[in-house]
Design a protein around this motif. Structure first.
Motif, PDB file in Angstrom:
ATOM      1  N   ASN A 216      -9.328  -0.436 -14.240  1.00 53.48           N
ATOM      2  CA  ASN A 216     -10.387   0.129 -15.075  1.00 53.48           C
ATOM      3  C   ASN A 216     -11.686   0.134 -14.266  1.00 53.48           C
ATOM      4  N   ARG A 217     -12.045   1.292 -13.724  1.00 50.38           N
ATOM      5  CA  ARG A 217     -13.237   1.376 -12.869  1.00 50.38           C
ATOM      6  C   ARG A 217     -14.525   1.121 -13.653  1.00 50.38           C
ATOM      7  N   LYS A 218     -14.562   1.563 -14.903  1.00 45.43           N
ATOM      8  CA  LYS A 218     -15.789   1.411 -15.682  1.00 45.43           C
ATOM      9  C   LYS A 218     -16.093  -0.057 -15.948  1.00 45.43           C
ATOM     10  N   ASN A 219     -15.062  -0.821 -16.276  1.00 41.93           N
ATOM     11  CA  ASN A 219     -15.250  -2.249 -16.555  1.00 41.93           C
ATOM     12  C   ASN A 219     -15.161  -3.106 -15.300  1.00 41.93           C
ATOM     13  N   LEU A 220     -14.730  -2.492 -14.188  1.00 38.39           N
ATOM     14  CA  LEU A 220     -14.493  -3.221 -12.938  1.00 38.39           C
ATOM     15  C   LEU A 220     -13.517  -4.382 -13.161  1.00 38.39           C
ATOM     16  N   THR A 221     -12.387  -4.019 -13.760  1.00 35.77           N
ATOM     17  CA  THR A 221     -11.302  -4.987 -13.951  1.00 35.77           C
ATOM     18  C   THR A 221     -10.002  -4.349 -13.492  1.00 35.77           C
ATOM     19  N   VAL A 222      -9.064  -5.203 -13.107  1.00 38.99           N
ATOM     20  CA  VAL A 222      -7.762  -4.740 -12.646  1.00 38.99           C
ATOM     21  C   VAL A 222      -6.713  -5.730 -13.113  1.00 38.99           C
ATOM     22  N   CYS A 223      -5.515  -5.228 -13.381  1.00 39.41           N
ATOM     23  CA  CYS A 223      -4.411  -6.092 -13.779  1.00 39.41           C
ATOM     24  C   CYS A 223      -3.288  -5.984 -12.744  1.00 39.41           C
ATOM     25  N   PHE A 224      -2.914  -7.109 -12.160  1.00 38.55           N
ATOM     26  CA  PHE A 224      -1.818  -7.175 -11.196  1.00 38.55           C
ATOM     27  C   PHE A 224      -0.732  -8.093 -11.726  1.00 38.55           C
ATOM     28  N   GLU A 225       0.499  -7.837 -11.316  1.00 38.99           N
ATOM     29  CA  GLU A 225       1.540  -8.826 -11.519  1.00 38.99           C
ATOM     30  C   GLU A 225       1.271 -10.009 -10.596  1.00 38.99           C
ATOM     31  N   ALA A 226       1.741 -11.180 -11.006  1.00 37.82           N
ATOM     32  CA  ALA A 226       1.317 -12.430 -10.360  1.00 37.82           C
ATOM     33  C   ALA A 226       1.933 -12.654  -8.994  1.00 37.82           C
ATOM     34  N   GLY A 227       3.007 -11.914  -8.656  1.00 41.19           N
ATOM     35  CA  GLY A 227       3.669 -12.156  -7.380  1.00 41.19           C
ATOM     36  C   GLY A 227       3.060 -11.422  -6.207  1.00 41.19           C
ATOM     37  N   ILE A 228       2.008 -10.643  -6.433  1.00 43.15           N
ATOM     38  CA  ILE A 228       1.432  -9.878  -5.326  1.00 43.15           C
ATOM     39  C   ILE A 228       0.742 -10.806  -4.336  1.00 43.15           C
ATOM     40  N   GLY A 230      -1.960 -11.867  -1.388  1.00 42.60           N
ATOM     41  CA  GLY A 230      -3.393 -11.620  -1.270  1.00 42.60           C
ATOM     42  C   GLY A 230      -3.758 -10.412  -0.443  1.00 42.60           C
ATOM     43  N   GLN A 231      -3.172 -10.281   0.739  1.00 51.52           N
ATOM     44  CA  GLN A 231      -3.552  -9.158   1.597  1.00 51.52           C
ATOM     45  C   GLN A 231      -3.061  -7.827   1.030  1.00 51.52           C
ATOM     46  N   ASP A 232      -1.937  -7.830   0.301  1.00 51.92           N
ATOM     47  CA  ASP A 232      -1.457  -6.597  -0.325  1.00 51.92           C
ATOM     48  C   ASP A 232      -2.379  -6.180  -1.467  1.00 51.92           C
ATOM     49  N   LEU A 233      -2.789  -7.160  -2.257  1.00 54.31           N
ATOM     50  CA  LEU A 233      -3.722  -6.912  -3.354  1.00 54.31           C
ATOM     51  C   LEU A 233      -5.013  -6.298  -2.828  1.00 54.31           C
ATOM     52  N   GLU A 234      -5.542  -6.877  -1.761  1.00 52.04           N
ATOM     53  CA  GLU A 234      -6.817  -6.421  -1.220  1.00 52.04           C
ATOM     54  C   GLU A 234      -6.698  -5.029  -0.593  1.00 52.04           C
ATOM     55  N   LYS A 235      -5.600  -4.764   0.086  1.00 51.44           N
ATOM     56  CA  LYS A 235      -5.397  -3.427   0.684  1.00 51.44           C
ATOM     57  C   LYS A 235      -5.370  -2.353  -0.392  1.00 51.44           C
ATOM     58  N   GLU A 236      -4.693  -2.636  -1.499  1.00 51.24           N
ATOM     59  CA  GLU A 236      -4.594  -1.649  -2.568  1.00 51.24           C
ATOM     60  C   GLU A 236      -5.952  -1.390  -3.202  1.00 51.24           C
ATOM     61  N   LEU A 237      -6.716  -2.445  -3.418  1.00 49.72           N
ATOM     62  CA  LEU A 237      -8.041  -2.268  -3.999  1.00 49.72           C
ATOM     63  C   LEU A 237      -8.965  -1.511  -3.056  1.00 49.72           C
ATOM     64  N   GLN A 238      -8.882  -1.816  -1.769  1.00 45.83           N
ATOM     65  CA  GLN A 238      -9.776  -1.166  -0.810  1.00 45.83           C
ATOM     66  C   GLN A 238      -9.491   0.325  -0.695  1.00 45.83           C
ATOM     67  N   LYS A 239      -8.256   0.733  -0.962  1.00 42.93           N
ATOM     68  CA  LYS A 239      -7.957   2.166  -1.020  1.00 42.93           C
ATOM     69  C   LYS A 239      -8.765   2.850  -2.123  1.00 42.93           C
ATOM     70  N   ASN A 240      -9.110   2.074  -3.125  1.00 41.67           N
ATOM     71  CA  ASN A 240      -9.886   2.588  -4.253  1.00 41.67           C
ATOM     72  C   ASN A 240     -11.372   2.238  -4.144  1.00 41.67           C
TER      73      ASN A 240
END
Length: 614
Positions: A216-228, A230-240
């Protein structure tokens, strides 16, 4: 009928999967494959292709994911000789890795349910052994010497929240133990199996639960599954164009669920916060149901915050499956810096004022002299031009500045934000440093020192091959006890080394995360054990004595590593008898059969007494 029911908000977040969730849900390729031995060392730290090794009697490093790749390290080789009196040889001692594994205990009814649900599972010995340990010295030493007697009996790979719920329900029905397993980076003994557990132990490996469920870009929140990871999570966010900004030292391999379960902290917490500051909502699957809040509002006043029951629960109450986090736009400017101080005391004074004035950059870490020298040794050999400039720098420091090379320490800095804000912050930080006799040592040193954090973790395994045991431990402490604690812990370790007739050892520390009222101190300890038959036992004794000294000086049992099994003896002292009973009450309510029997937080005797009353 409410107005919301008449006019539904299309991008509303709910516990069920909405149309928007499905549209934005995205599978992410994990750095941890199902057969993690294909990519990661199962008998040590990190990637299979990354390691320190010996060549031509020099220490070298390879690993194409790191800037140090392909480096020969003569200064580090020399440092190892001076510190531990060990000459590096090309033939290293290899671990005695097991080829035969303990037979699994099988609960046939439970296994039949797992098969019926078509869950991916394994009873292969190596798959089970890989997930029987974390990354403590004891974990790796036992693995290298084939000393594990009790390992998991079954590995299951869920791929979503509903899978986990079915697995936990089955475990409750058939009295099977569940141990959640994420990145396997624990340094508290939290994922090791209780050695006296007679029930079937099922490890729930969350590594395949790595989707971004929604953003949710407007609220600046994101929901991930717990097994992700750290570096994968950050790469995906940085694409956005976004970041969560959470960078623990284990960021490459640790998982989001693990961060929550251990109350993790990261190197950039000054801007982004610790995990408890980043957390909006967490979903926990327990044997009696799912613990989840209905709302993702930024703050609510409705009794105790159940997020904080999950934070730090260390796999003893349930499995974390989904996490909603705050995110921030990527900073337009990212700049490194470094400082040199005449001594550690001046450096601490600098850190205190920076915290007091609340002008911390994204990261500021103060290394003592021992850690500073170690960092300097991890430089490649240079030609005569590079050596000349190093000589000039050394002359400037010792003659012009009049500093003692056996006392100086250094701080690494990372600034993030808008250009003008970074400039103002840099000016203020360097002004404060000047008050305490500090001077700038360049952005290149700062960047190198920051990035080396991820490489240093590989030293432990190389050291073990050369008869050197190494361990780290940390604490948090009020500012007025910081200097005393550092001195006393070092003195206590030196005393114990002399008592154990250990001649060649290292103890160093750094001040990392800073707060209004105190800071985190991180210690490294290592010694040569060539003539010592029980090095891990001696290490534990010395670390336990150091921990007693830490508590006597006003420090905590842990700042971010957690309690696990290694620090459980101090848990009651930290939270009080009433606190222990409150935790037990939550455990009895959420896990009445003790299905989540990892054995963390309480001592083995306390767990025995607790189970007897269930």
């Amino acid at each position: 009928m409410s107005l919301l029911q008449q006019f539904p908000i299309q991008n509303q977040c709910s516990n069920s999967t909405s149309i928007l969730d499905q549209r934005m849900s995205k599978n992410i390729e994990s750095v941890i494959p199902k057969k993690r031995q294909d990519a990661l060392k199962w008998y040590g730290w990190g990637y299979n292709d990354s390691m320190f090794y010996a060549k031509n009697n020099l220490i070298c490093f390879r690993g194409d994911k790191y800037e140090l790749n392909g480096s020969s390290l003569p200064y580090f080789t020399e440092w190892v000789f001076k510190t531990f009196n060990i000459k590096i040889e090309n033939n290293l001692k290899l671990p005695n890795l097991p080829t035969v594994f303990p037979e699994p205990i099988i609960n046939e009814q439970f296994l039949a349910e797992i098969k019926k649900c078509n869950f991916s599972y394994s009873i292969d010995g190596l798959d089970r052994l890989i997930r029987c340990h974390g990354q403590t010295l004891q974990d790796i030493y036992m693995l290298w010497n084939n000393e594990y007697k009790r390992i998991p009996d079954l590995i299951v790979w869920p791929t979503c929240h509903d899978n986990v719920k079915k697995i936990v329900d089955c475990a409750q029905n058939y009295n099977v133990v569940i141990i959640p397993f994420g990145g396997g980076t624990s340094v508290s003994g939290s994922v090791t199996c209780p050695q006296n557990e007679k029930r079937m132990i099922c490890v729930v490996d969350t590594s395949q639960m790595n989707k971004m469920l929604w953003l949710n870009r407007k609220n600046l929140t994101v929901c991930f599954e717990a097994g992700i990871v750290g570096q994968d999570l950050e790469k995906e966010l940085q694409k956005n164009g976004l970041t969560v900004g959470h960078e623990p030292d284990s960021y490459e391999f640790s998982t989001l669920g693990g961060w929550v379960a251990t109350r993790a902290s990261g190197m950039k917490k000054n801007i982004y916060g610790n995990i408890e500051d980043l957390l909006v909502k967490v979903t926990l699957v327990t044997p009696v149901g799912v613990l989840d809040k209905e709302t993702s509002a930024p703050r609510i006043s409705c009794g105790p915050d159940f997020n904080h029951i999950v934070l730090g629960s260390e796999g003893t109450l349930g499995v974390v499956t989904k996490v909603i986090l705050k995110v921030r736009p990527l900073p337009p400017v990212k700049r490194y810096g470094s400082l040199v101080f005449p001594n550690f005391e001046d450096g601490i004074k600098f850190m205190r004022e920076v915290a007091e004035r609340r002008c911390q950059p994204a990261s500021v870490r103060l290394m003592d002299n021992e850690q500073f020298i170690l960092g300097q040794s991890l430089k490649e050999a240079k030609g005569w031009v590079g050596s000349f400039f190093d000589s000039v720098k050394k002359t400037y420091i010792t003659r012009v500045k009049g500093l003692d090379l056996t006392q100086i320490c250094a701080a690494t800095l990372l600034f993030e934000g808008e250009s003008e804000d970074v400039k103002r912050q840099e000016t203020l930080i360097y002004e404060i440093a000047k008050k305490y006799n500090g001077f700038a040592a360049g952005g290149q040193n700062g960047e190198r020192g920051y990035i080396l954090t991820f490489v240093i973790a590989y030293i432990r395994d190389f050291a073990l091959s050369n008869d050197i045991v190494a361990e780290s431990f940390e604490t948090s402490v009020p500012w007025d006890r910081c200097s005393t604690l550092c001195r006393n812990v070092k003195a206590r370790i030196a005393f114990d080394c002399e008592k154990q007739k250990i001649s060649h050892y290292l103890v160093s520390c750094r001040v990392t995360q800073t707060y209004d009222t105190g800071c985190c101190i991180y210690f490294y300890f290592a010694f040569r054990f060539s003539d010592i038959p029980n090095p891990v036992e001696i290490t534990e004794q010395i670390e336990n004595n150091a921990r007693d000294e830490i508590l006597a000086c006003g420090g905590s049992i842990s700042h971010h590593h957690g309690v696990g099994k290694l620090r459980s003896k101090w848990y009651k002292e930290t939270v009080s008898e009433t606190g222990i009973e409150l935790y037990k009450a939550a455990k009895r309510k959420l896990d009445p059969k003790n299905i989540f029997a990892a054995g963390n937080l309480l001592t083995s005797n306390e767990w025995s007494q607790f189970k007897a009353k269930l």
